[in-house]
Design an enzyme around this catalytic site. Structure first.
Site, mmCIF file in Angstrom:
data_model
loop_
_atom_site.group_PDB
_atom_site.id
_atom_site.type_symbol
_atom_site.label_atom_id
_atom_site.label_comp_id
_atom_site.label_asym_id
_atom_site.label_seq_id
_atom_site.Cartn_x
_atom_site.Cartn_y
_atom_site.Cartn_z
ATOM 1 N N ASP A 1 -1.952 3.338 -4.139
ATOM 2 C CA ASP A 1 -3.132 4.207 -4.111
ATOM 3 C C ASP A 1 -2.938 5.202 -5.255
ATOM 4 O O ASP A 1 -2.110 6.111 -5.152
ATOM 5 C CB ASP A 1 -3.208 4.915 -2.751
ATOM 6 C CG ASP A 1 -4.286 5.993 -2.698
ATOM 7 O OD1 ASP A 1 -5.035 6.162 -3.689
ATOM 8 O OD2 ASP A 1 -4.372 6.677 -1.659
ATOM 9 N N LYS B 1 -7.568 11.238 -12.988
ATOM 10 C CA LYS B 1 -8.393 10.116 -12.517
ATOM 11 C C LYS B 1 -9.870 10.370 -12.840
ATOM 12 O O LYS B 1 -10.638 9.452 -13.054
ATOM 13 C CB LYS B 1 -8.191 9.951 -11.015
ATOM 14 C CG LYS B 1 -8.825 8.718 -10.426
ATOM 15 C CD LYS B 1 -8.356 8.545 -8.997
ATOM 16 C CE LYS B 1 -9.039 7.387 -8.307
ATOM 17 N NZ LYS B 1 -8.524 7.217 -6.933
ATOM 18 N N GLU C 1 -11.136 1.390 -2.629
ATOM 19 C CA GLU C 1 -10.430 2.236 -1.661
ATOM 20 C C GLU C 1 -10.989 2.100 -0.237
ATOM 21 O O GLU C 1 -10.213 1.944 0.710
ATOM 22 C CB GLU C 1 -10.465 3.694 -2.133
ATOM 23 C CG GLU C 1 -9.543 3.901 -3.334
ATOM 24 C CD GLU C 1 -9.835 5.155 -4.134
ATOM 25 O OE1 GLU C 1 -10.653 5.981 -3.673
ATOM 26 O OE2 GLU C 1 -9.247 5.304 -5.224
ATOM 27 N N ASP D 1 -14.279 9.576 3.118
ATOM 28 C CA ASP D 1 -13.079 9.972 2.373
ATOM 29 C C ASP D 1 -13.259 11.381 1.808
ATOM 30 O O ASP D 1 -13.974 11.576 0.824
ATOM 31 C CB ASP D 1 -12.851 8.937 1.248
ATOM 32 C CG ASP D 1 -11.575 9.223 0.448
ATOM 33 O OD1 ASP D 1 -11.015 10.322 0.573
ATOM 34 O OD2 ASP D 1 -11.162 8.327 -0.304
#
Ligand code: AMP
Length: 622
Positions: free
Chosen positions: A7, A68, A168, A190
């Site tokens: 991850d 990211k 994800e 999330d």
């Protein structure tokens, strides 16, 4: 050699592996599974993880966190983000983001991510007593081609073999074993430190499909910290402090926030003053932020054309879903309690490890799990007149392929430029350019004769390959679209809105352009034929043709599509007998044994090395 799941997160990254049939996250020397995604470039060395994160304030110019957000994006797309993180962008590079580092060459987000991945790989080598097999790496469902490619590049730099990129939310669903069901619709919620997204997944016969995603890339636990910080300052009767004090305050309130996930009250001490905060105070402070996540959930449901009662399970991901108000709010929104058994920080990595294990073929978990994702915006090719021919419509599930046949627009054209675009507007210039390549070496043939088959293929990782093949000769060219930048999720949203807002005008403009392109083609062909074969005309014919040619030439620059189309049709009609006479004459020539190139020359076509755009072959579109 065990495969690993990774991850690669905005704030923290994890690596997990299936051992004795059970997925586990690998721990560092402090027994923590979390590696902060923070990298500091010192003179001659690179520091990754907790140390880099904790010392960031002392080395702001050389420490990189949250990279990211910049993966696979162009500098122009993320100036605001860069300012937020106080990074200095290397302005000499326009195509991709590069950060300036004092005393060192600039670094890209891909290189920074590779440093994080190297540490995870080393952790895996240590725990597994050897090099891992391949890696499944997770990416947000909304990542576009460029962002996915950037992630793969980072893995390659880190010496990892990427088996697959996995969304994800899909990983989170796998971690809870939802793939074992025959059918189901799931929501994955999330909420991390700085980002929020929600995805609606559908499972059918072992195949996952992302029906919709929504979210906000600037919403998360950090907002809770800020709200609590303001509250504490007010209650303590203090003003906003300087930067260093403010950081200290944020650390103190973050710790208090965590305590409030288990306790009914917590204290925060700032500048000598101690403030007590109750769970009820905290809930009231964060409610507006939590409600913003609800709006995104409703959006995702509506995009998926579902109501909340159709959702079979809700999976929570991200540290901020430990907040009790978040759990009750999500439960109320969907009308059922969310799954909370697994650690929300680890759930994505665990699912990635389970998927990696399936890909070794030695799985004790599931035999034939197939994972499908969707393409966020349509993919297509620019054709004559700058309009877009869509190959792969938005929301198609991947892997996906589509092909169409085209021909040349100019005689003896030996090369073709192919321009690949992503977006849902009718004109290429309104969409995002993903790449170009050229098919060379076309045989010398009159316009309309070559048959060029163009195929778009999006693989299971969401990477696009476009190939073009001339079918008579077999010459072929292809590219893996590795764009220098991609679309941000905000941009995808904006482009979708634009395409809906502009749908009507776009279609009008497209039809006008198509009418012009067609009319122009007929005019050119007629004028050339008149030049070389005027002798085939019968008395009075030229005057009639000239009148229509002149009317059509005058009409072309105007926007009256119907008039252009009518006159083009009329020109076709009045030249039909003349065309017939030419074909008969050509046939006689061809039958006398000469090849098409020679026939072309006989017909007076020049050996031009033209570069034209594509045109559909008659009836060649599928
Ligand atoms: P992530 O980005 O998923 O690593 O999530 C990090 C966020 O989760 C940060 O804002 C943390 O403050 C928050 N967080 C972690 N643990 C807890 C907890 N026990 N209670 C509330 N928030 C937490």
């Amino acid at each position: 050699m065990a495969n690993i799941g990774i991850d690669l997160g905005t704030t923290n990254s994890l690596v997990a592996v299936v051992m004795s049939g059970k997925a586990r996250c690998l721990l560092d020397e402090t027994a923590s599974p979390l590696l902060p995604s923070a990298v500091r470039y010192d003179d001659g060395s690179v520091v990754v993880g907790r140390d880099a994160r904790d010392q960031a304030a002392a080395h702001p110019a050389r420490t990189f966190t949250s990279v990211k957000r910049f993966m696979g994006r162009a500098p122009a797309d993320c100036v605001a983000d860069a300012a937020l993180f106080r990074y200095t962008m290397d302005e000499s590079e326009e195509r991709f983001v590069r950060f300036a580092v004092p005393g060192r060459a600039p670094v890209t987000p891909v290189e920074v991510s590779a440093e994080v991945l190297k540490v995870l790989r080393a952790r895996a080598i240590e725990c597994l007593f050897g090099e891992p097999g391949g890696a499944v790496i997770t990416v947000p469902a909304y990542f576009d081609d460029a962002q996915r490619q950037a992630t793969k590049d980072a893995a390659r730099i880190a010496g990892l073999e990427v088996l697959r990129l996995l969304n994800e939310p899909t990983a989170a669903a796998i971690a809870y074993g939802l793939d074992k069901r025959e059918h189901g619709v799931f929501a994955v919620y999330d909420l991390g430190g700085g980002t929020f997204d929600v995805s609606i997944l559908e499972l059918n016969d072992g195949i996952f499909q992302v029906l919709a995603t929504a979210g906000d890339t600037h919403l998360g636990g950090d907002d809770f910290d800020r709200a609590l910080g303001e509250h504490v300052l007010t209650k303590a009767g203090l003003d906003r402090r300087d930067d260093a004090d403010h950081r200290e305050l944020l650390l103190a309130v973050e710790a208090a926030k965590r305590r409030l996930s288990d306790a009914e009250e917590a204290t925060v001490t700032v500048a000598g003053a101690t403030v007590t905060v109750t769970r009820a105070d905290f809930d009231a402070l964060i409610r507006p932020t939590v409600e913003r996540t609800g709006a995104a959930c409703r959006q995702a449901l509506s995009d998926a054309k579902l109501t909340a009662d159709k959702i079979d399970a809700i999976v929570l991901v991200g540290g901020s879903t430990r907040v009790p108000l978040v759990r009750t709010y999500v439960g109320a929104l969907f009308g059922r309690a969310p799954y909370t058994d697994l650690d929300p920080d680890q759930v994505v990595a665990l699912g990635a490890a389970m998927q990696a294990d399936i890909l070794t073929g030695s799985s004790q978990l599931s035999d034939d799990l197939l994972l499908l994702d969707v393409i966020p915006l349509s993919l297509g090719l620019e054709v004559m007149g700058g309009v877009v021919e869509k190959f792969i419509p938005r929301c198609s599930t991947i892997p996906f392929s589509a092909s169409q046949s085209f021909t040349t627009h100019v005689d003896n054209q030996t090369a073709l430029d192919l321009h690949i675009v992503q977006g849902d507007r009718e004109l290429a210039r309104d969409n995002r350019s993903l790449g170009r390549f050229t098919l060379r070496g076309l045989p010398l043939l009159p316009a309309g004769i070559p048959r060029i088959r163009v195929e778009f293929l999006v693989d299971a990782d969401g990477i696009l390959t476009v190939s073009a093949k001339e079918e008579h000769t077999g010459i072929e060219s292809r590219i893996e679209v590795k764009p220098s930048y991609g679309l941000s999720d905000d941009e995808i949203e904006r482009m979708l809105e634009d395409s809906i807002d502009n749908a009507e005008t776009d279609v009008d403009v497209r039809l006008l352009i198509e009418a012009r392109v067609e009319a122009d083609g007929i005019l050119t062909a007629v004028q050339k034929a008149l030049g070389v074969d005027g002798g085939l005309l019968v008395p009075g014919e030229k005057e009639v043709i000239d009148a229509v040619v002149n009317a059509l030439t005058a009409a072309l620059p105007n926007d009256d599509r119907k008039r252009i189309a009518d006159l083009a049709h009329k020109l076709d009609e009045v030249t039909a007998p003349f065309a017939q006479r030419r074909i008969e004459r050509d046939l006689t020539l061809a039958l006398s044994g000469r090849d098409a190139g020679e026939v072309g020359k006989q017909l007076g076509l020049k050996d031009s090395v033209a570069r034209g755009t594509l045109d559909h072959t008659p009836g060649g579109k599928h």
